[in-house]
Scaffold this active site. Structure first.
Site, short mmCIF file in Angstrom:
data_model
loop_
_atom_site.label_atom_id
_atom_site.label_comp_id
_atom_site.label_asym_id
_atom_site.label_seq_id
_atom_site.Cartn_x
_atom_site.Cartn_y
_atom_site.Cartn_z
N GLY A 1 -0.06 0.80 -8.77
CA GLY A 1 -0.27 -0.59 -7.95
C GLY A 1 -1.74 -0.31 -7.51
N ASP B 1 7.80 4.89 -0.29
CA ASP B 1 7.97 4.66 -1.60
C ASP B 1 8.20 5.55 -2.73
OD1 ASP B 1 7.23 2.53 -3.75
OD2 ASP B 1 5.38 3.10 -4.08
#
Length: 855
Positions: free
Chosen positions: A538, A652
């Site tokens: 990302g 995450d």
């Protein structure tokens, strides 16, 4: 005498009202719908039954109890009971102050109810003469927004009578329902004539719009630069919810979120305008004038076209001490709303709250699918200000009623095409999401607005991968360089004698890692040659590189169109520069030359854990190898939760963020989303939801309350990923198998786990080892965080699982050590203390007690 006494009492009560800063007009009416008895919600508010407010002879309703209590519900009351209307029915609410606006909140929980199918519920709601909802489906709305419950909030104009009628009208062959109602006599918060956006010519030439005759629906309410504010912490007893703004920011440049270093008070501002916490925190662009000249801060929102919207901006400048220091323009939908805003010039005082309203007209054009509103703050140099910067503390958006048709009703929201394609495994399907390793950002909007939830989350991710053209047609970057050689709280003297706070990488962090030049990084990667790309995330691409004549490194380079940027860059450096642990990836240094944001790590020769579980992996990991990798990862996470100076929540955890070195040692990586955990008496951190599809803790997803148990849930998904050798999400599978967490939990409950484990493992796993592993992994996936084990308990259980497997392999049968014997596991000197920062690991030794006869 009586007359004088009555007058004195009246005067006394009036004085008390005006002296009370938390005063609202009248006591709120809180109704829980359906039952004959009321109840108390989780915040201690008392709700009364709704029956006596139904119009006699007009009520053909039944009471019902929800068949399922979703863990995301904030309270049992009022959501677990409902009133079902099979025909048109009306409530009549007495108004304590018929001359003021009425704040009306409607609570819906589209759960299974006896004898009805809530997915087939369609109805309209009319308040007075105003149509609030039309052909409304709470089920479809909640599904589209990925929410279990909905709250619709309205500010209704004063009625012509002393009561308010609210009518529920089921569609043909359907029914209506409601779980809770709030009726509050609200202060007049819309008391001016705001400027019509696009009509501004100069300070004296513009058009205003009267809004006192318009009812409003709350669409968005954001605490800009600050954290989530719960209803109990709202001002003046209005019980409003204020959300974090970061998810709505367009582009990678989030600016800097700061807090006032001076006392902030309401002064002449009514307390009901907004909580002081809104005015204490703010977002600005930072201190880099050259960058700010070609940048802006922009937020994007989904709306129902065809309505007028009132956009309210809250400001409180606690830095500037004279005029013409910070001046900027306000643009809404690329039209000028305010020109040359100088907050000190407006108030002539520091730290003085001010709010301004603007009205924008949106068009509902056939074939026009642009349902977005843009709010931008743009620095201006027209007046030669001292600083090129902008500032915003809070933002609210209200849909205004169409007074011709007397309606606020919009269509039922639909899940976005992008999300649908993702779920169906098409263009944004499994392959793309695995290869891009996309990280999502999700938030919940107040009032169940159609722009909020998963649809908005995915749309925001897509928009953040583009660069917005400004009104003038220029492509403006919103990149923000970082100053690494100063403390976070370093001050820089301005010519005005005012110290300006800069957000920067701290000296401690910078001194604990190396600062690379762009020339060094370019040379290490052969000018970022594509042949050196070893991964894409990302944040951007990851390259293999060589520094210092032969040392292999992994170099992560930011992508300007990425959904991540400055915040993640700074967080990664601040976290990893202070943490030293064998099972955390090591940060060597960083580069921020020429606007680049680059991170340099130790090279992990075996890549990610995911690469060795599926995706055509060449090496099949044995059960023992998988357990050792899980144990190493658990050690790293346990250290974050308990071994550092403060609790650190990774936020995450997934198999692509578990890296393996040449010796198969597991290391947790990617700390860009990490948060320092709860402090003092709080058990959670209230924050916007960030993470990855398939791994998100449902409790955190629903309530925006982050705890270390959120990492435990994500790690539970990783454990089943290791066991089953399949992704956390598989959109191409049947619907009941798309989510690994749901599929695994269902098989655990049904006792059919043997059907889902990796075929390569069958016949090699100790039954007791497997049973203990599955039991522990299933506990990690509990809906409530309080029912999940700590990461220390998970680590202990995994070590026991490994001992059971090793005993099985060495003996050929399930025989453990002698009964009661302590099998100690030395942690291989994993702990390393960083003397500079005080972060250190708990130097615990785990003891495993295994029965000789097994389980």
């Amino acid at each position: 005498m009586r007359f004088k006494l009555r007058n004195l009492l009246l005067i006394f009560s009036t004085v008390c009202i005006f002296l009370n800063p938390f005063h609202i007009s009248g006591s709120p009416l809180l109704l829980t719908c359906g039952p004959n008895t009321g109840g108390t919600d989780a915040d201690g508010r008392k709700w009364e039954p709704d029956g006596k407010y139904l119009v006699a002879g007009d009520d053909k309703s039944t009471a019902a109890k929800a068949g399922l209590q979703d863990p995301s519900l904030p309270s049992y009351v009022p959501y677990m009971s409902a009133r079902i209307f099979q025909s048109e029915s009306t409530y009549q609410f007495p108004l304590q102050n018929s001359s003021s606006r009425t704040l009306l909140r409607l609570h819906f929980y589209p759960s299974p109810y006896p004898n009805v199918d809530v997915s087939k519920s369609y109805f309209s709601v009319v308040a007075g003469s105003m149509l609030l909802l039309n052909n409304f489906s709470a089920y479809i709305t909640a599904e589209a927004l990925s929410q279990s419950y909905l709250v619709k909030e309205y500010y209704l104009t004063p009625p012509r009578s002393a009561s308010l009628n609210v009518t529920f009208r089921p569609a043909d062959n359907s029914f209506a329902f409601i779980n809770g109602v709030e009726v509050i006599a609200a202060p007049e918060i819309f008391d001016n004539e705001p400027l019509l956006v696009g009509s501004y010519i100069d300070a004296r030439t513009f058009t205003t719009v009267p809004v006192t005759a318009s009812s409003m629906e709350m669409s968005y309410r954001l605490n800009v630069g600050g954290q989530f504010i719960s209803p109990m912490n709202d001002s003046d007893g209005l019980m409003r919810t204020w959300y974090d703004d970061s998810v709505y920011i367009y582009g990678a440049g989030h600016g800097v979120a700061l807090q006032a270093d001076t006392r902030v008070g309401y002064k002449k501002m009514p307390p009901y305008t907004a909580p002081l916490d809104v005015y204490r925190t703010y977002r600005s662009m930072g201190a880099y004038a050259d960058v700010n000249k070609v940048s802006n801060l922009t937020w994007i929102f989904e709306i129902d076209p065809g309505f007028m919207y009132l956009v309210r901006l809250h400001w409180c400048d606690s830095e500037m001490v004279k005029v013409n220091q910070r001046v900027f323009d306000v643009m809404i939908n690329n039209m000028t709303a305010a020109h040359e805003v100088d907050l000190f010039g407006w108030t002539n005082a520091i730290a003085t709250p001010v709010r301004k309203d603007y009205v924008v007209i949106t068009e509902n054009v056939t074939g026009n699918d642009d349902t977005h509103m843009w709010v931008s703050l743009v620095p201006t140099n027209q007046t030669r200000p001292e600083f090129m910067d902008v500032l915003l503390n809070g933002l609210e958006i209200f849909k205004m009623s169409d007074n011709v048709e007397s309606t606020l009703a919009g269509p039922n929201p639909m899940i976005s095409d992008l999300m649908r394609k993702y779920l169906e495994g098409h263009r944004m399907g499994l392959k793309d999401f695995e290869e891009n390793d996309s990280t999502i950002i999700i938030t919940f909007g107040a009032g169940g607005a159609a722009a909020v939830g998963v649809a908005t989350a995915v749309i925001c991710v897509v928009y953040r991968r583009k660069r917005k053209a400004t009104a003038g047609g220029d492509s403006r970057t919103s990149w923000l360089p970082i100053s690494w050689n100063s403390n976070t709280n370093t001050t820089k003297s301005s010519t005005a004698g005012k110290n300006q706070t800069l957000v920067a990488i701290s000296t401690d962090a910078a001194s604990n890692c190396r600062h690379f030049s762009l020339v060094e990084v370019t040379s290490a990667t052969d000018n970022f040659d594509e042949s050196n790309v070893i991964g894409v995330g990302g944040f951007g691409k990851v390259y293999k590189g060589v520094i210092d004549g032969g040392t292999k490194v992994a170099i992560k380079r930011s992508n300007p169109s990425s959904g991540q940027g400055v915040n993640e860059f700074v967080t990664e450096i601040e976290m990893l520069s202070r943490l030293r642990h064998r099972h955390l990836v090591s940060l060597i240094g960083f580069c921020e030359d020429n606007g680049e944001m680059i991170l340099v790590y130790d090279y992990m020769g075996r890549g990610t854990l995911r690469e060795h579980l599926y995706k055509g992996n060449e090496t099949t990991l044995s059960w023992k190898q998988r357990l050792q990798i899980c144990i190493g990862s658990a050690r790293g996470l346990h250290y974050l939760h308990t071994g550092a100076k403060y609790t650190i929540i990774h936020r995450d955890v997934k198999t692509t963020n578990i890296l393996l070195d040449d010796k198969w040692v597991a290391k947790v990586s990617d700390f860009g989303l990490s948060k320092t955990g709860p402090t003092m008496d709080k058990g959670h951190v209230s924050t916007a939801v960030k993470g990855s599809f398939g791994y998100l803790d449902p409790e955190y997803f629903s309530r925006q309350q982050l705890t270390d148990k959120s990492d435990v849930y994500s790690f539970g998904v990783v454990l089943f990923e290791v066991l089953c050798a399949r992704p956390a999400l598989s959109p191409n599978l049947p619907q009941d198998q798309v989510s690994l967490a749901d599929w695994a939990a269902r098989n655990v409950r049904n006792g059919t786990v043997e059907n889902i484990i990796d075929p390569a493992l069958k016949g090699t796993v100790s039954p007791d080892s497997l049973a203990k592993f599955v039991e522990m992994a299933a506990k990690c996936l509990a809906d409530h965080g309080g029912h999940r084990p700590s990461m220390g308990d998970v680590l202990w259980s995994l070590e026991m699982v490994l001992q059971l497997q090793e005993t099985y392999e060495s003996s050929g049968a399930m025989e453990g050590p002698e009964e009661g014997r302590s099998v100690e596991y030395d942690r291989e000197n994993d702990g390393e203390k960083n003397e500079t920062t005080g972060y250190e690991e708990n130097d615990h030794t785990f003891s495993l007690y295994v029965n000789q006869e097994g389980r």
